[in-house]
Design a protein around this motif. Structure first.
Motif, PDB file in Angstrom:
ATOM      1  N   GLU A 113      13.124  77.563  -1.145  1.00 52.69           N
ATOM      2  CA  GLU A 113      14.390  78.095  -1.923  1.00 52.69           C
ATOM      3  C   GLU A 113      14.421  79.380  -2.686  1.00 52.69           C
ATOM      4  O   GLU A 113      15.303  80.111  -2.728  1.00 52.69           O
ATOM      5  CB  GLU A 113      14.782  76.707  -3.152  1.00 52.69           C
ATOM      6  N   LEU A 114      13.225  79.715  -3.271  1.00 49.30           N
ATOM      7  CA  LEU A 114      12.846  80.911  -3.912  1.00 49.30           C
ATOM      8  C   LEU A 114      12.625  82.035  -3.117  1.00 49.30           C
ATOM      9  O   LEU A 114      12.093  83.184  -3.484  1.00 49.30           O
ATOM     10  CB  LEU A 114      11.570  80.673  -4.955  1.00 49.30           C
ATOM     11  N   GLY A 115      12.736  82.097  -1.716  1.00 51.79           N
ATOM     12  CA  GLY A 115      12.398  82.823  -0.890  1.00 51.79           C
ATOM     13  C   GLY A 115      10.983  83.158  -0.596  1.00 51.79           C
ATOM     14  O   GLY A 115      10.493  84.188   0.206  1.00 51.79           O
ATOM     15  N   GLY A 116      10.125  82.190  -0.891  1.00 53.54           N
ATOM     16  CA  GLY A 116       8.765  82.414  -0.355  1.00 53.54           C
ATOM     17  C   GLY A 116       8.145  81.340   0.533  1.00 53.54           C
ATOM     18  O   GLY A 116       8.906  80.732   1.225  1.00 53.54           O
ATOM     19  N   GLN A 117       6.775  81.026   0.444  1.00 54.41           N
ATOM     20  CA  GLN A 117       6.419  79.729   1.327  1.00 54.41           C
ATOM     21  C   GLN A 117       4.978  79.313   0.863  1.00 54.41           C
ATOM     22  O   GLN A 117       4.210  79.956   0.024  1.00 54.41           O
ATOM     23  CB  GLN A 117       6.183  80.319   2.586  1.00 54.41           C
ATOM     24  N   ILE A 118       4.950  78.132   1.005  1.00 58.43           N
ATOM     25  CA  ILE A 118       3.451  77.100   0.840  1.00 58.43           C
ATOM     26  C   ILE A 118       2.850  77.173   2.189  1.00 58.43           C
ATOM     27  O   ILE A 118       3.835  76.893   3.269  1.00 58.43           O
ATOM     28  CB  ILE A 118       3.995  76.083   0.224  1.00 58.43           C
ATOM     29  N   ARG A 119       1.350  77.286   2.446  1.00 61.98           N
ATOM     30  CA  ARG A 119       0.860  76.917   3.518  1.00 61.98           C
ATOM     31  C   ARG A 119      -0.296  76.059   2.742  1.00 61.98           C
ATOM     32  O   ARG A 119      -0.572  76.029   1.649  1.00 61.98           O
ATOM     33  CB  ARG A 119       0.153  78.128   4.096  1.00 61.98           C
ATOM     34  N   ILE A 120      -0.518  75.120   3.911  1.00 56.91           N
ATOM     35  CA  ILE A 120      -1.636  74.386   3.352  1.00 56.91           C
ATOM     36  C   ILE A 120      -3.158  74.377   4.173  1.00 56.91           C
ATOM     37  O   ILE A 120      -2.883  74.790   5.184  1.00 56.91           O
ATOM     38  CB  ILE A 120      -1.579  72.727   3.696  1.00 56.91           C
ATOM     39  N   MET A 121      -4.218  74.768   3.248  1.00 57.98           N
ATOM     40  CA  MET A 121      -5.320  74.567   4.173  1.00 57.98           C
ATOM     41  C   MET A 121      -6.542  73.618   3.664  1.00 57.98           C
ATOM     42  O   MET A 121      -6.442  73.071   2.622  1.00 57.98           O
ATOM     43  CB  MET A 121      -6.096  76.115   4.088  1.00 57.98           C
ATOM     44  N   PHE A 122      -7.399  73.322   4.781  1.00 54.82           N
ATOM     45  CA  PHE A 122      -8.004  72.256   4.437  1.00 54.82           C
ATOM     46  C   PHE A 122      -9.679  72.752   4.551  1.00 54.82           C
ATOM     47  O   PHE A 122     -10.127  73.420   5.239  1.00 54.82           O
ATOM     48  CB  PHE A 122      -8.039  71.202   5.688  1.00 54.82           C
ATOM     49  N   PRO A 123     -10.384  72.370   3.357  1.00 52.81           N
ATOM     50  CA  PRO A 123     -11.715  72.761   3.388  1.00 52.81           C
ATOM     51  C   PRO A 123     -12.820  71.959   4.095  1.00 52.81           C
ATOM     52  O   PRO A 123     -12.593  71.329   4.516  1.00 52.81           O
ATOM     53  CB  PRO A 123     -11.651  72.598   1.811  1.00 52.81           C
ATOM     54  N   MET A 124     -13.764  72.974   4.475  1.00 54.35           N
ATOM     55  CA  MET A 124     -14.903  72.567   5.076  1.00 54.35           C
ATOM     56  C   MET A 124     -14.774  71.575   6.437  1.00 54.35           C
ATOM     57  O   MET A 124     -15.477  70.684   6.647  1.00 54.35           O
ATOM     58  CB  MET A 124     -15.548  71.391   3.929  1.00 54.35           C
ATOM     59  N   ILE A 125     -13.882  72.201   7.011  1.00 57.35           N
ATOM     60  CA  ILE A 125     -13.391  71.564   8.352  1.00 57.35           C
ATOM     61  C   ILE A 125     -14.814  71.666   9.204  1.00 57.35           C
ATOM     62  O   ILE A 125     -15.248  72.984   9.493  1.00 57.35           O
ATOM     63  CB  ILE A 125     -12.413  72.035   9.269  1.00 57.35           C
ATOM     64  N   THR A 126     -15.385  70.661   9.901  1.00 60.03           N
ATOM     65  CA  THR A 126     -16.659  70.858  10.617  1.00 60.03           C
ATOM     66  C   THR A 126     -16.230  70.480  12.130  1.00 60.03           C
ATOM     67  O   THR A 126     -16.978  70.961  13.106  1.00 60.03           O
ATOM     68  CB  THR A 126     -17.555  69.990  10.253  1.00 60.03           C
ATOM     69  N   THR A 127     -15.293  69.505  12.603  1.00 64.20           N
ATOM     70  CA  THR A 127     -15.263  69.348  13.790  1.00 64.20           C
ATOM     71  C   THR A 127     -13.766  69.371  14.175  1.00 64.20           C
ATOM     72  O   THR A 127     -12.684  69.392  13.335  1.00 64.20           O
ATOM     73  CB  THR A 127     -15.582  67.894  14.080  1.00 64.20           C
ATOM     74  N   LEU A 128     -13.581  69.506  15.411  1.00 60.71           N
ATOM     75  CA  LEU A 128     -12.144  69.253  16.138  1.00 60.71           C
ATOM     76  C   LEU A 128     -11.513  67.786  15.767  1.00 60.71           C
ATOM     77  O   LEU A 128     -10.161  67.918  15.384  1.00 60.71           O
ATOM     78  CB  LEU A 128     -12.089  69.325  17.527  1.00 60.71           C
ATOM     79  N   GLU A 129     -11.993  66.897  15.696  1.00 57.49           N
ATOM     80  CA  GLU A 129     -11.580  65.569  15.282  1.00 57.49           C
ATOM     81  C   GLU A 129     -10.864  65.651  13.890  1.00 57.49           C
ATOM     82  O   GLU A 129      -9.942  65.023  13.742  1.00 57.49           O
ATOM     83  CB  GLU A 129     -12.654  64.586  15.188  1.00 57.49           C
ATOM     84  N   GLU A 130     -11.701  66.235  13.074  1.00 53.69           N
ATOM     85  CA  GLU A 130     -11.143  66.400  11.556  1.00 53.69           C
ATOM     86  C   GLU A 130      -9.811  67.230  11.631  1.00 53.69           C
ATOM     87  O   GLU A 130      -9.024  66.780  10.752  1.00 53.69           O
ATOM     88  CB  GLU A 130     -12.189  66.973  10.499  1.00 53.69           C
ATOM     89  N   ILE A 131      -9.378  68.080  12.254  1.00 53.66           N
ATOM     90  CA  ILE A 131      -8.322  68.797  12.703  1.00 53.66           C
ATOM     91  C   ILE A 131      -7.042  67.983  13.059  1.00 53.66           C
ATOM     92  O   ILE A 131      -5.928  67.734  12.535  1.00 53.66           O
ATOM     93  CB  ILE A 131      -8.415  70.166  13.556  1.00 53.66           C
ATOM     94  N   HIS A 132      -7.347  67.112  14.102  1.00 53.47           N
ATOM     95  CA  HIS A 132      -6.653  66.238  14.795  1.00 53.47           C
ATOM     96  C   HIS A 132      -6.185  65.058  13.346  1.00 53.47           C
ATOM     97  O   HIS A 132      -5.234  64.678  13.235  1.00 53.47           O
ATOM     98  CB  HIS A 132      -7.031  65.396  15.617  1.00 53.47           C
ATOM     99  N   ARG A 133      -7.185  64.725  12.699  1.00 54.06           N
ATOM    100  CA  ARG A 133      -7.072  63.473  11.646  1.00 54.06           C
ATOM    101  C   ARG A 133      -6.069  64.374  10.320  1.00 54.06           C
ATOM    102  O   ARG A 133      -5.332  63.484   9.920  1.00 54.06           O
ATOM    103  CB  ARG A 133      -8.226  63.444  10.903  1.00 54.06           C
ATOM    104  N   VAL A 134      -6.454  65.556  10.263  1.00 49.82           N
ATOM    105  CA  VAL A 134      -5.508  65.990   9.074  1.00 49.82           C
ATOM    106  C   VAL A 134      -4.100  66.416   9.477  1.00 49.82           C
ATOM    107  O   VAL A 134      -2.982  65.934   8.834  1.00 49.82           O
ATOM    108  CB  VAL A 134      -6.080  67.411   8.286  1.00 49.82           C
ATOM    109  N   ARG A 135      -3.692  66.612  10.843  1.00 52.58           N
ATOM    110  CA  ARG A 135      -2.500  66.897  11.159  1.00 52.58           C
ATOM    111  C   ARG A 135      -1.674  65.450  11.442  1.00 52.58           C
ATOM    112  O   ARG A 135      -0.625  65.368  11.092  1.00 52.58           O
ATOM    113  CB  ARG A 135      -2.588  67.387  12.674  1.00 52.58           C
TER     114      ARG A 135
END
Ligand code: PEP
Ligand code: MG
Length: 577
Positions: A377-399
């Motif tokens: 609404e304010l013309g900006g944006q948020i992104r989310i990042m996940f700390p200490m990712i070690t494996t591909l499975e973790e990325i699937h899990r956060v998604r």
């Protein structure tokens, strides 16, 4: 860095008076204690309002906690009982209470709990001072600028310092997660902690130099050292003024290659500083601080409010929010940190902890996704990042977790916005498999503080191994070069948000690797912007190629020092060797 007159605060606030009250004195003593308590409540309310307006809502919250300790029935009843039954003076009762708590807390290794003892001590000191009608140390006849030397600075003392001319702080103990350290940092006061035994070596009135660049403290320097530091101090001020002038200018290299300079923040005050220093967005919002200042997990509404406040204050309303990164050295008892791990940094921390608390993790994701609608609404944006990712499975899990949060919000008809999801690259295993991982994320942010400690197997907080935990170590440079190449081939945005982004030697090398986005403490932004204007992309590339041929960290450091002295001689004083 700062030079000033030492003001030593010893732990002499509470007088363990052993004298017993006469029967006739009990009521008067009780009345005096109640009056002191009421006035202390008033003091705390005033402090809370002041900090709220000057620093921020989250920092002010601690004073509400102190007020609740003062109002706590167990606290009140015990003091009253000891005055009435044991005939203790109010001061002696307070002293007994503090001792009881101290021995209770002494057995815990939990840093968070130890900080809570400081809160109790802070309240007792305040009450005690009200009883004796001396409130703050600033009745001192000493003229500023002062260097406060103390065992551990209590949060309310850190705030009270705003009224005195304090130029520096030295503490015997303390950690980066204590509230006082956080407040000192946001006020831009150089602070050095962990100088054991300093109170035995320095006395009030001594001249002290605090060098926050490398954590050095010099007591009663000879006139040569003093004048060298005075000169440095003047040069710092001039440099700061000069660099601040570039605030509004876009960041670019000497040959016009645009750069992105973002800020690392912990709270709203930092978000404001980021804007003032010319950052174009927030590249890392460490959400742990929000959790550490709460007694339990902040609920969705509390988090939403906090994230919205950050978005509102942030440059261009653009914020990369990192999900909870507790564990390691930052622990919260309510998330199951009651036991001690043998290797906390390699243990149950960060995203691993979030996965085991899906109920809390989901709340955080929901609050962020809802705040993202506000940012949009304010013309900006948020992104989310996940700390200490070690494996591909973790990325699937956060998604999967994010999809679940979106579905829930949709079902509840709560406004939210889908956001980009990124991984923090902090684990060597993830760096080695970056070509696989990068295809599954929208962006990558290198957390070099952790990446370097894990790659070199050298604890980032342990001075004994700091010679190993070096961002300019050849293996680090080779690994980073490869990661930058992999992300560029995959056409995925890449940022680096560790401390090295704000260090001139590393910055030049990262530029040479092809990195174009950097996130750092707001105060370093003007310096890095200036440094970039002295470097072309070709120069930086050539410097990197030569650095990659060097076989030791010492040679890289030496080589880079010489390079910088030629490229940007105006910045040489910012780095010690
Ligand atoms: C890092 O590890 O580089 C980082 C930016 O995160 P933190 O310092 O909070 O661990
Ligand atoms: Mg990290």
């Amino acid at each position: 860095m700062a030079i000033g007159t030492a003001y030593c605060i010893h732990q002499i606030f509470v007088d363990p008076n052993t004298q017993r009250l006469e029967d006739a004195e009990v009521n008067a003593e009780l009345a005096q204690y109640e009056a002191a308590r009421e006035r202390s409540v008033g003091d705390l309310r005033a402090l809370q309002a002041k900090v709220e307006s000057q620093v921020g809502h989250n920092e002010a919250a601690i004073f509400a906690v102190h007020e609740s300790i003062l109002r706590d029935a167990a606290f009140k009843d015990r003091i009253r009982q000891w005055i009435v039954k044991d005939r203790l003076t109010a001061q002696a009762a307070l002293h007994r209470l503090l001792n009881e708590y101290a021995s209770l807390f002494a057995r815990t290794k939990d840093e968070y709990l130890r900080d809570r003892l400081n809160d109790v001590r802070d309240v007792v000191v305040r009450l005690s001072a009200r009883l004796t009608k001396v409130l703050k140390p600033q009745s001192s006849p000493l003229a500023g600028p002062l260097i406060i030397v103390t065992d551990e600075l209590l949060p309310s003392q850190a705030i009270a310092l705003g009224d005195i001319d304090v130029k520096g702080i030295v503490t015997q103990t303390g950690s980066q997660t204590s509230h006082a350290a956080i407040i000192a940092r946001s006020r831009g006061i150089p602070a050095v902690s962990g100088i054991l035994g300093i109170l035995r070596q320095v006395k009030t009135g001594d001249t002290v130099i605090v060098d926050g660049r490398d954590g050095h403290v010099t007591i009663n320097p000879d006139s040569e050292t003093k004048s060298a530091y005075r000169k440095l101090e003047r040069e710092f001020f001039l440099l700061k003024d000069e660099l601040a002038a570039n605030r509004g200018a876009p960041a670019a290299t000497a040959d016009g290659q645009p750069l992105e300079l973002l800020a690392n923040i912990n709270n709203v005050a930092d978000a404001k500083a980021a804007k003032a220093m010319g950052a174009t967005g927030v590249g890392l919002f460490r959400t742990e601080y929000l959790y550490l200042t709460h007694r339990s997990v902040p609920n969705e509404q509390e988090q939403l409010t906090a994230y919205r406040e950050i978005v509102k204050a942030a440059p261009n309303h653009t914020v990369t929010i990192r999900t909870l990164d507790l564990g390691g050295d930052k622990t919260a008892p309510y998330l199951g940190h009651q036991y001690t791990e043998a290797n906390p940094f390699m243990g149950w921390r960060s995203i691993r902890l979030s996965f085991e608390h899906p109920e809390f993790f989901l709340v955080q994701l929901r609050a962020i996704l809802r705040a993202a609608a506000y940012a949009h609404e304010l013309g900006g944006q948020i992104r989310i990042m996940f700390p200490m990712i070690t494996t591909l499975e973790e990325i699937h899990r956060v998604r999967k977790m994010v999809r679940r949060a979106c579905r829930q919000l949709q079902d509840e008809s709560k406004p939210f916005r889908a956001v980009q999801l990124g991984m923090m690259l902090e684990v060597p295993a993830a760096a080695i498999s970056i070509r696989t991982l990068v295809t599954e994320v929208d962006f990558v942010s290198i957390g070099s503080n952790d990446l370097v400690q894990y790659l070199m197997a050298a604890d980032r907080d342990n001075p004994k191994v700091s010679h190993l935990c070096q961002p300019l170590a050849p293996p680090v440079l080779h690994l980073l070069t490869d990661v930058v190449r992999a992300c560029s081939e995959a056409k995925k945005p890449l940022t680096l948000c560790g401390e090295m982004a704000g260090q001139p030697r590393s910055f030049a090398l990262l530029l040479g690797m092809g990195l174009r986005s950097f996130s750092m403490s707001p105060s370093f932004i003007p310096t890095m912007k200036d440094l970039a204007t002295h470097l072309t992309v070709t120069d930086a590339g050539e410097i990197l190629q030569r650095a990659l041929k060097l076989k030791t960290t010492a040679r890289v450091r030496q080589y880079m020092r010489k390079q910088l002295a030629t490229i940007a001689p105006n910045l040489a004083l910012l780095e010690t060797d």
